[in-house]
Write an enzyme that holds these catalytic residues in place. Structure first.
Site, PDB file in Angstrom:
ATOM      1  N   GLU A   1       0.841  -1.209   0.000  1.00  0.00           N
ATOM      2  CA  GLU A   1       0.000   0.000   0.000  1.00  0.00           C
ATOM      3  C   GLU A   1       0.879   1.264   0.000  1.00  0.00           C
ATOM      4  OE1 GLU A   1      -3.066  -0.525  -0.453  1.00  0.00           O
ATOM      5  OE2 GLU A   1      -3.877  -2.129   0.805  1.00  0.00           O
TER       6      GLU A   1
ATOM      7  N   TYR B   1       0.762   7.803  -6.170  1.00  0.00           N
ATOM      8  CA  TYR B   1      -0.091   8.998  -6.290  1.00  0.00           C
ATOM      9  C   TYR B   1       0.768  10.249  -6.349  1.00  0.00           C
ATOM     10  CZ  TYR B   1      -3.427   5.485  -4.882  1.00  0.00           C
ATOM     11  OH  TYR B   1      -4.134   4.335  -4.811  1.00  0.00           O
TER      12      TYR B   1
ATOM     13  N   ASP C   1      -3.034  -5.469  -7.055  1.00  0.00           N
ATOM     14  CA  ASP C   1      -2.669  -5.661  -5.644  1.00  0.00           C
ATOM     15  C   ASP C   1      -3.913  -5.703  -4.763  1.00  0.00           C
ATOM     16  OD1 ASP C   1       0.015  -5.630  -6.277  1.00  0.00           O
ATOM     17  OD2 ASP C   1       0.322  -3.525  -5.743  1.00  0.00           O
TER      18      ASP C   1
ATOM     19  N   HIS D   1      -5.270  -8.301  -1.853  1.00  0.00           N
ATOM     20  CA  HIS D   1      -5.553  -7.943  -0.455  1.00  0.00           C
ATOM     21  C   HIS D   1      -6.973  -8.343  -0.084  1.00  0.00           C
ATOM     22  CE1 HIS D   1      -2.547  -4.452  -1.256  1.00  0.00           C
ATOM     23  NE2 HIS D   1      -1.968  -5.626  -1.286  1.00  0.00           N
TER      24      HIS D   1
END
Lengths: 87, 376
Positions: free
Chosen positions: B116, B123, B238, B242
């Site tokens: 994460e 970003y 991803d 998760h």
């Protein structure tokens, strides 16, 4: 060994053309089979195996109930019958 | 029960429950209670990527040529995703590591949270590339009402769990009054809070991200912001992993096989769990209206996006054995599938980053029979 025949609820029955996965085989037939990751971890392509046997060509990361298969990870081993849920 | 960074007891970790057993001592993966978490770790590691691998120079031009209402859609989604990944980059570690008892699950949390942080970094990479002054975007995240409103829902359970386990760590189980506030730190309440937190995390990974994903991919369907979409595709890959992780944890807990208490807790908290899904679906629909308040974009509007929220909510609830919350419907954004798939795009490696290129997947077990298919 005979070429596996694939029967799909609400859709037609066809012969497996040795695509790399069952999901690919369904897509070649233009059957709208559900999928997302195509990697055996999202579980979106889960369908019911009513009859016959499949062989896994890729490891899956999901626990499946009896009679459930992931189409992105397997190929038919014998004639099979599968059920794709309506939505 | 205070937390120990290395519990010197000689216990067998495979006999411990997932949570609230003895704390993990040796980080060993030779035998596992739940091999699935080891598989998830390996998969996540094989997915490793860096945002700098993706070139965003065309995106900058695309962004500058966008009408204002589309820039609003694009930036708002980025801000929201930045918030979500800020939370997810730290919270699984802070909340779950002090109470986890299995080495493979402990490492899964760390591997998960680490990935994460890569998302958060991307970003910054995207915003730095398309905007001259990135602070303008980042500074607004905590002042944007629509985002703050959802942030509260995303973090509430995490924070409550962390507060309870902190008290538990210092004072042990029981009722405690600290600075005039009463804490119910019974094992039952701790477990209940953990279960609900995990549901809320599942909802975060399973539903909240997907509204932004849909917009990013909708832009790329029109052949604009394609670099961004490439990054979001990697992030989506991803997130799907998760999501599988939290679904496994929740299903193992609800089965009672790991800890019989959780079977009762899952039943007892069913309504609360469903309410968490309902709240998220509602907030995401409101967010769709906010995104498109100044105008729609080609291929996507608030109505279609809301339908997608309903569709995806049903799919996620079914995965946990809950009934559908909304009327059953076909996927209103069928083209999303192609973007959410990890290996369907065949490209020349010199032309594009290949997301299906897996690192660390070499197989040294070569047998003579492996060449049977080859003919000269």
């Amino acid at each position: 060994m005979a070429i596996p025949r694939i029967k799909v609820n609400h859709f037609h029955t066809f012969y497996y053309q040795y695509e790399s996965t069952l999901l690919d085989a369904l897509e070649v037939q233009e059957i709208p089979a559900p999928y997302n990751c195509r990697g055996g971890y999202c579980g979106c392509c889960k369908v019911r195996l009513i009859d016959g046997e499949v062989e896994y060509v890729r490891e899956t990361l999901l626990d499946m109930d009896e009679g459930e298969i992931l189409t992105c990870c397997c190929v038919p081993k014998t004639h099979i019958e599968i059920e794709i849920s309506e939505s | 029960m205070s937390y120990s960074t290395f519990n010197p007891s000689a216990h067998d970790a495979t006999l411990e429950p997932m949570f609230f057993g003895r704390s993990v001592n040796v980080a060993r993966y030779d035998k596992q209670k739940y091999p699935i978490f080891e598989k998830l770790i390996e998969k996540q590691l094989s997915f490793f990527w860096r945002p700098e691998e993706v070139d965003l120079s065309t995106d900058r031009k695309d962004f500058m040529n966008m009408p204002e209402h589309e820039q609003h859609i694009f930036l708002s989604n980025l801000k929201y995703q930045t918030l979500l990944d800020s939370v997810q980059g730290r919270s699984p570690n802070v909340a779950f590591l002090p109470i986890v008892s299995l080495p493979e699950l402990e490492t899964w949390f760390e591997t998960w949270a680490f990935s994460e942080t890569i998302h958060s970094r991307s970003y910054t990479h995207i915003i730095r590339n398309i905007i001259t002054e990135p602070s303008e975007v980042f500074d607004q995240i905590v002042t944007n009402e629509e985002i703050v409103k959802r942030a509260a829902a995303v973090t509430r359970l995490y924070d409550e769990l962390i507060e309870l386990t902190s008290v538990f760590s210092v004072h042990g189980a029981g009722q405690h009054v600290i600075a005039g506030k009463t804490y119910d730190v019974s094992m039952r309440n701790l477990k209940k809070k953990l279960y609900l937190t995990m549901v809320s995390v599942n909802v975060l990974e399973a539903i909240r991200f997907y509204v932004s994903f849909a917009c990013s991919f909708a832009f790329a369907e029109r052949a604009i912001m394609e670099g961004n979409a490439k990054i979001i595709k990697l992030i989506a890959r991803d997130e799907a992993l998760h999501l599988t992780g939290t679904q496994h944890i929740l299903n193992i807990l609800a089965s009672g096989a790991d800890d019989p208490d959780f079977k009762e807790i899952a039943l007892e908290c069913k309504d609360e769990a469903i309410a968490i899904f309902a709240e998220a679906a509602q907030q995401e629909k409101e967010w769709s209206s906010y995104l498109f308040r100044d105008g729609s974009m080609i291929g996507l509007n608030a109505k279609i996006l809301s339908d997608y929220v309903e569709y995806i909510t049903n799919v996620r609830m079914r995965a946990l054995g809950f009934e559908d919350m909304f009327p059953a419907a076909q996927n209103p954004l069928p083209w999303m599938n192609a973007w959410l798939s990890s290996d369907n795009v065949q490209v020349a490696p010199q032309e594009s980053e290949i997301s299906s290129y897996l690192v660390g997947q070499i197989d040294n077990q070569v047998d003579d029979s492996d060449f049977d298919d080859f003919d000269l």
